[in-house]
Design a protein around this motif. Structure first.
Motif, PDB file in Angstrom:
ATOM      1  N   ILE A   1       0.826  -1.215   0.000  1.00 40.82           N
ATOM      2  CA  ILE A   1       0.000   0.000   0.000  1.00 40.82           C
ATOM      3  C   ILE A   1       0.859   1.264   0.000  1.00 40.82           C
ATOM      4  O   ILE A   1       0.700   2.139  -0.845  1.00 40.82           O
ATOM      5  CB  ILE A   1      -0.954   0.011   1.209  1.00 40.82           C
TER       6      ILE A   1
ATOM      7  N   PHE B   1      -3.589   1.569  -2.874  1.00 35.77           N
ATOM      8  CA  PHE B   1      -5.035   1.720  -3.009  1.00 35.77           C
ATOM      9  C   PHE B   1      -5.395   2.341  -4.356  1.00 35.77           C
ATOM     10  O   PHE B   1      -6.289   1.865  -5.057  1.00 35.77           O
ATOM     11  CB  PHE B   1      -5.592   2.591  -1.880  1.00 35.77           C
TER      12      PHE B   1
ATOM     13  N   SER C   1       0.405  -5.345   3.544  1.00 37.26           N
ATOM     14  CA  SER C   1       0.638  -4.029   4.135  1.00 37.26           C
ATOM     15  C   SER C   1       0.990  -4.113   5.608  1.00 37.26           C
ATOM     16  O   SER C   1       0.593  -5.043   6.319  1.00 37.26           O
ATOM     17  CB  SER C   1      -0.617  -3.163   3.962  1.00 37.26           C
TER      18      SER C   1
ATOM     19  N   HIS D   1      -0.132  -1.877   7.572  1.00 39.97           N
ATOM     20  CA  HIS D   1      -1.326  -1.321   8.208  1.00 39.97           C
ATOM     21  C   HIS D   1      -2.256  -2.447   8.635  1.00 39.97           C
ATOM     22  O   HIS D   1      -2.642  -3.285   7.829  1.00 39.97           O
ATOM     23  CB  HIS D   1      -2.059  -0.387   7.244  1.00 39.97           C
TER      24      HIS D   1
ATOM     25  N   THR E   1      -5.236  -1.857  10.598  1.00 40.57           N
ATOM     26  CA  THR E   1      -6.545  -1.378  11.064  1.00 40.57           C
ATOM     27  C   THR E   1      -7.675  -1.946  10.206  1.00 40.57           C
ATOM     28  O   THR E   1      -7.496  -2.236   9.014  1.00 40.57           O
ATOM     29  CB  THR E   1      -6.613   0.158  11.014  1.00 40.57           C
TER      30      THR E   1
ATOM     31  N   ASP F   1      -8.394   0.113   7.028  1.00 38.76           N
ATOM     32  CA  ASP F   1      -7.552  -0.165   5.862  1.00 38.76           C
ATOM     33  C   ASP F   1      -7.972  -1.460   5.181  1.00 38.76           C
ATOM     34  O   ASP F   1      -8.013  -1.549   3.946  1.00 38.76           O
ATOM     35  CB  ASP F   1      -6.081  -0.247   6.268  1.00 38.76           C
ATOM     36  N   LYS F   2      -8.280  -2.479   5.985  1.00 43.05           N
ATOM     37  CA  LYS F   2      -8.702  -3.755   5.408  1.00 43.05           C
ATOM     38  C   LYS F   2     -10.008  -3.594   4.640  1.00 43.05           C
ATOM     39  O   LYS F   2     -10.157  -4.110   3.531  1.00 43.05           O
ATOM     40  CB  LYS F   2      -8.864  -4.794   6.517  1.00 43.05           C
TER      41      LYS F   2
ATOM     42  N   ARG G   1     -11.203  -0.846   3.318  1.00 39.28           N
ATOM     43  CA  ARG G   1     -10.965  -0.059   2.104  1.00 39.28           C
ATOM     44  C   ARG G   1     -10.353  -0.923   1.008  1.00 39.28           C
ATOM     45  O   ARG G   1     -10.770  -0.856  -0.157  1.00 39.28           O
ATOM     46  CB  ARG G   1     -10.032   1.119   2.409  1.00 39.28           C
TER      47      ARG G   1
ATOM     48  N   TYR H   1      -6.419  -9.327   2.017  1.00 45.27           N
ATOM     49  CA  TYR H   1      -5.627  -8.270   2.651  1.00 45.27           C
ATOM     50  C   TYR H   1      -4.786  -8.950   3.725  1.00 45.27           C
ATOM     51  O   TYR H   1      -5.320  -9.547   4.661  1.00 45.27           O
ATOM     52  CB  TYR H   1      -6.543  -7.216   3.271  1.00 45.27           C
TER      53      TYR H   1
END
Length: 233
Positions: free
Chosen positions: A55, A63, A81, A83, A85, A88-89, A91, A100
């Motif tokens: 990402i 993204f 990633s 990230h 959260t 984020d997953k 999205r 993800y």
């Protein structure tokens, strides 16, 4: 369809090398790029069967690049990633990614997830061959051979997973399908969670929401989903 060529897009060379080592053992051909621009050039030159996409990259982020790819292709995409959260997953899955994965996952787990997506694609290929087969409920029409969907005679653009979900729901109209059944049918793995199912179903609902007189995908709390015709008033 078995995967042959996998593209890893990540600006960390050491991650690319680690993933390459593990995936080559499984007989995949690995291509790599350190940014979206380089990846885009490769996609024009080589038939890529699956993309592992970071990402946070210089230039175009993952993204944005995923969104761009999805305008032209349904090639499987797995986000990788740092990230972790839920935002984020969500999205990533909303943009059309097939999975993800956080970078804390072991390389062997990442390989397992790639294979899980590969099995799903093999079970639900992008196209079917033969006499056209059409499922129809009210004003919702699903063509299994062209993998196209019409709602009230208008084309609806669905991702591969969304199409497969809708197909499964329509085949089982009126039947409550559990999360476990949906995962086994659509993903055929033991790594996909209920959260991923909810996100993809939410995306499917959103794309059908503007049409009236379509069957509804009803949430059965803590169990799963049920497709049924709308009550006529």
């Amino acid at each position: 369809m078995a995967f042959k060529n996998i593209l890893i897009v990540d600006d960390h060379v050491e991650i690319i090398q680690l993933m390459t080592d593990f995936l080559e053992v499984e007989n995949y051909n690995i291509f790599s790029a350190e940014d979206a621009e380089e990846a885009e050039c490769l996609l024009r030159q080589v038939k890529i069967d699956c993309i592992i996409l970071d990402i946070m990259m210089p230039g175009i982020d993952g993204f944005t690049f995923c969104k761009k790819i999805r305008k032209e292709s349904e090639v499987p995409i797995l986000f990788l990633s740092a990230h972790q959260t839920d935002a984020d997953k969500i999205r990533g899955l909303t943009l059309g990614a097939d999975d993800y994965i956080v970078k804390t996952a072991s390389p062997s787990e990442i390989v397992a997830r790639v294979k899980a997506v590969e099995r799903r694609i093999a079970v639900h290929p992008q196209r079917s061959i033969g006499t056209q087969r059409i499922l129809s409920i009210d004003q919702l029409e699903l063509n299994l051979d062209t993998r196209s969907v019409k709602a009230a005679h208008q084309e609806v653009d669905l991702t591969s997973i969304e199409f497969n979900l809708l197909h499964y729901f329509m085949e089982n109209e009126g039947i409550v399908l559990t999360y476990e059944q949906i995962i086994e049918k659509i993903w055929d793995d033991d790594v996909t969670g209920f959260h991923s199912v909810r996100v993809h179903v939410a995306n499917l609902r959103e794309k059908l929401a503007s049409f009236t007189s379509l069957p509804e995908i009803k949430t059965i709390r803590s169990v799963g989903y049920q497709l049924h015709k709308k009550a006529r008033g």
